[in-house]
Design a protein around this motif. Structure first.
Motif, PDB file in Angstrom:
ATOM      1  N   MET A   3       0.852  -1.193   0.000  1.00  0.00           N
ATOM      2  CA  MET A   3       0.000   0.000   0.000  1.00  0.00           C
ATOM      3  C   MET A   3       0.884   1.239   0.000  1.00  0.00           C
ATOM      4  O   MET A   3       1.649   1.454   0.944  1.00  0.00           O
ATOM      5  N   ILE A   4       0.765   2.057  -1.052  1.00  0.00           N
ATOM      6  CA  ILE A   4       1.706   3.143  -1.288  1.00  0.00           C
ATOM      7  C   ILE A   4       0.979   4.484  -1.207  1.00  0.00           C
ATOM      8  O   ILE A   4       0.135   4.803  -2.049  1.00  0.00           O
ATOM      9  N   THR A   8       2.780  13.877   0.796  1.00  0.00           N
ATOM     10  CA  THR A   8       2.592  14.304   2.185  1.00  0.00           C
ATOM     11  C   THR A   8       1.950  13.229   3.071  1.00  0.00           C
ATOM     12  O   THR A   8       1.532  13.518   4.183  1.00  0.00           O
ATOM     13  N   GLY A   9       1.904  11.996   2.592  1.00  0.00           N
ATOM     14  CA  GLY A   9       1.365  10.916   3.403  1.00  0.00           C
ATOM     15  C   GLY A   9       2.447  10.261   4.245  1.00  0.00           C
ATOM     16  O   GLY A   9       3.576  10.754   4.353  1.00  0.00           O
ATOM     17  N   ASP A  10       2.084   9.148   4.854  1.00  0.00           N
ATOM     18  CA  ASP A  10       3.042   8.336   5.602  1.00  0.00           C
ATOM     19  C   ASP A  10       2.524   6.905   5.649  1.00  0.00           C
ATOM     20  O   ASP A  10       1.537   6.577   4.989  1.00  0.00           O
ATOM     21  N   GLU A  11       3.160   6.085   6.450  1.00  0.00           N
ATOM     22  CA  GLU A  11       2.815   4.671   6.514  1.00  0.00           C
ATOM     23  C   GLU A  11       1.411   4.406   7.053  1.00  0.00           C
ATOM     24  O   GLU A  11       0.895   3.293   6.947  1.00  0.00           O
ATOM     25  N   ASN A  12       0.760   5.416   7.637  1.00  0.00           N
ATOM     26  CA  ASN A  12      -0.588   5.251   8.167  1.00  0.00           C
ATOM     27  C   ASN A  12      -1.674   5.774   7.225  1.00  0.00           C
ATOM     28  O   ASN A  12      -2.853   5.532   7.447  1.00  0.00           O
ATOM     29  N   ILE A  28       1.941  -4.413   3.596  1.00  0.00           N
ATOM     30  CA  ILE A  28       3.169  -3.641   3.737  1.00  0.00           C
ATOM     31  C   ILE A  28       2.817  -2.210   3.369  1.00  0.00           C
ATOM     32  O   ILE A  28       2.377  -1.946   2.249  1.00  0.00           O
ATOM     33  N   ALA A  29       2.975  -1.295   4.314  1.00  0.00           N
ATOM     34  CA  ALA A  29       2.641   0.111   4.089  1.00  0.00           C
ATOM     35  C   ALA A  29       3.867   0.956   4.437  1.00  0.00           C
ATOM     36  O   ALA A  29       3.992   1.462   5.553  1.00  0.00           O
ATOM     37  N   PRO A  30       4.785   1.092   3.491  1.00  0.00           N
ATOM     38  CA  PRO A  30       6.021   1.833   3.782  1.00  0.00           C
ATOM     39  C   PRO A  30       5.819   3.346   3.788  1.00  0.00           C
ATOM     40  O   PRO A  30       4.832   3.862   3.254  1.00  0.00           O
ATOM     41  N   ARG A  31       6.766   4.024   4.389  1.00  0.00           N
ATOM     42  CA  ARG A  31       6.806   5.485   4.412  1.00  0.00           C
ATOM     43  C   ARG A  31       7.625   5.946   3.207  1.00  0.00           C
ATOM     44  O   ARG A  31       8.622   5.330   2.859  1.00  0.00           O
ATOM     45  N   SER A  88      -2.635   8.579  -5.618  1.00  0.00           N
ATOM     46  CA  SER A  88      -2.030   9.791  -6.166  1.00  0.00           C
ATOM     47  C   SER A  88      -0.576   9.535  -6.581  1.00  0.00           C
ATOM     48  O   SER A  88      -0.328   8.737  -7.487  1.00  0.00           O
ATOM     49  N   GLN A  89       0.399  10.181  -5.942  1.00  0.00           N
ATOM     50  CA  GLN A  89       1.795   9.924  -6.289  1.00  0.00           C
ATOM     51  C   GLN A  89       2.141   8.451  -6.043  1.00  0.00           C
ATOM     52  O   GLN A  89       2.932   7.854  -6.782  1.00  0.00           O
ATOM     53  N   GLY A  90       1.534   7.856  -5.046  1.00  0.00           N
ATOM     54  CA  GLY A  90       1.726   6.429  -4.790  1.00  0.00           C
ATOM     55  C   GLY A  90       1.152   5.558  -5.894  1.00  0.00           C
ATOM     56  O   GLY A  90       1.661   4.470  -6.168  1.00  0.00           O
ATOM     57  N   ALA A  91       0.098   6.026  -6.558  1.00  0.00           N
ATOM     58  CA  ALA A  91      -0.454   5.305  -7.706  1.00  0.00           C
ATOM     59  C   ALA A  91       0.517   5.359  -8.874  1.00  0.00           C
ATOM     60  O   ALA A  91       0.711   4.363  -9.579  1.00  0.00           O
ATOM     61  N   ALA A  92       1.140   6.514  -9.073  1.00  0.00           N
ATOM     62  CA  ALA A  92       2.149   6.633 -10.134  1.00  0.00           C
ATOM     63  C   ALA A  92       3.320   5.705  -9.846  1.00  0.00           C
ATOM     64  O   ALA A  92       3.836   5.047 -10.757  1.00  0.00           O
TER      65      ALA A  92
END
Length: 188
Positions: A3-4, A8-12, A28-31, A88-92
């Protein structure tokens, strides 16, 4: 399930999406790799614009791949393909991961995201056709316009991937209808 989070997000940040995810998943939810000037973390050194190229996402994709492989070794997990969910950026970044490691991905959810800009002569890997994608986007998104989601869908379909597309009249978030479809996507 990797999970990415987005800019401005974080592991939560992705916890809201975990509620209906099967307990069969290791999550797995990395920072993000960098601190942002706005607080939180990101994956590339700036808020993405026209310069958010595939090349900018190569290093973060490699770091995620190393993390997944390390966790699989440390916990004696099978080295089978992973599922991805990015916002968002994690989707990219999820898309960049799929382009770089297509044989290591089974499913990917691209939420309010975009396709990193590709070189003009870019040819997607043939193995991309083996990944099932879920794309969700708000038609009123003023951060990542819906046209960017349409680009993702067209690119993936041209690569012969299976794509489920959900869009709703919301901003930079996932509607409740798309959220339900997302849960079904990971339940099957």
């Amino acid at each position: 399930l990797l999970m990415i989070h987005g800019w401005t997000g974080d592991e939560n940040s992705m916890q809201i999406f975990q509620r209906a995810i099967s307990t069969e998943y290791w999550i797995i939810a990395p920072r993000g790799l960098i601190s942002t000037s706005e607080g939180g973390y990101g994956w590339i050194g700036h808020r993405p614009g026209r310069d958010a190229t595939l090349q900018a996402f190569i290093e973060p994709a490699q770091a995620l791949n190393q993390l997944v492989r390390q966790i699989q070794r440390d916990y004696s997990l099978p080295t089978q393909p992973v599922d991805l969910m990015g916002f968002s950026q994690g989707a990219a970044l999820s898309l960049a991961y799929c382009l770089q490691y297509p044989e290591q991905v089974r499913k990917a959810a691209v939420l309010s995201g975009f396709l990193p800009f590709l070189p003009d002569d870019y040819q997607p890997p043939a193995e991309l056709a083996n990944i099932t994608f879920f794309v969700a986007h708000g038609s009123q998104d003023d951060i990542v316009p819906i046209q960017r989601a349409n680009e993702v869908v067209a690119f993936l379909k041209n690569a012969n991937a299976v794509v489920h597309f959900c869009h709703s009249p919301v901003g930079h978030r996932i509607s409740s209808a798309c959220f339900r479809e997302l849960n079904r996507f990971f339940a099957t």
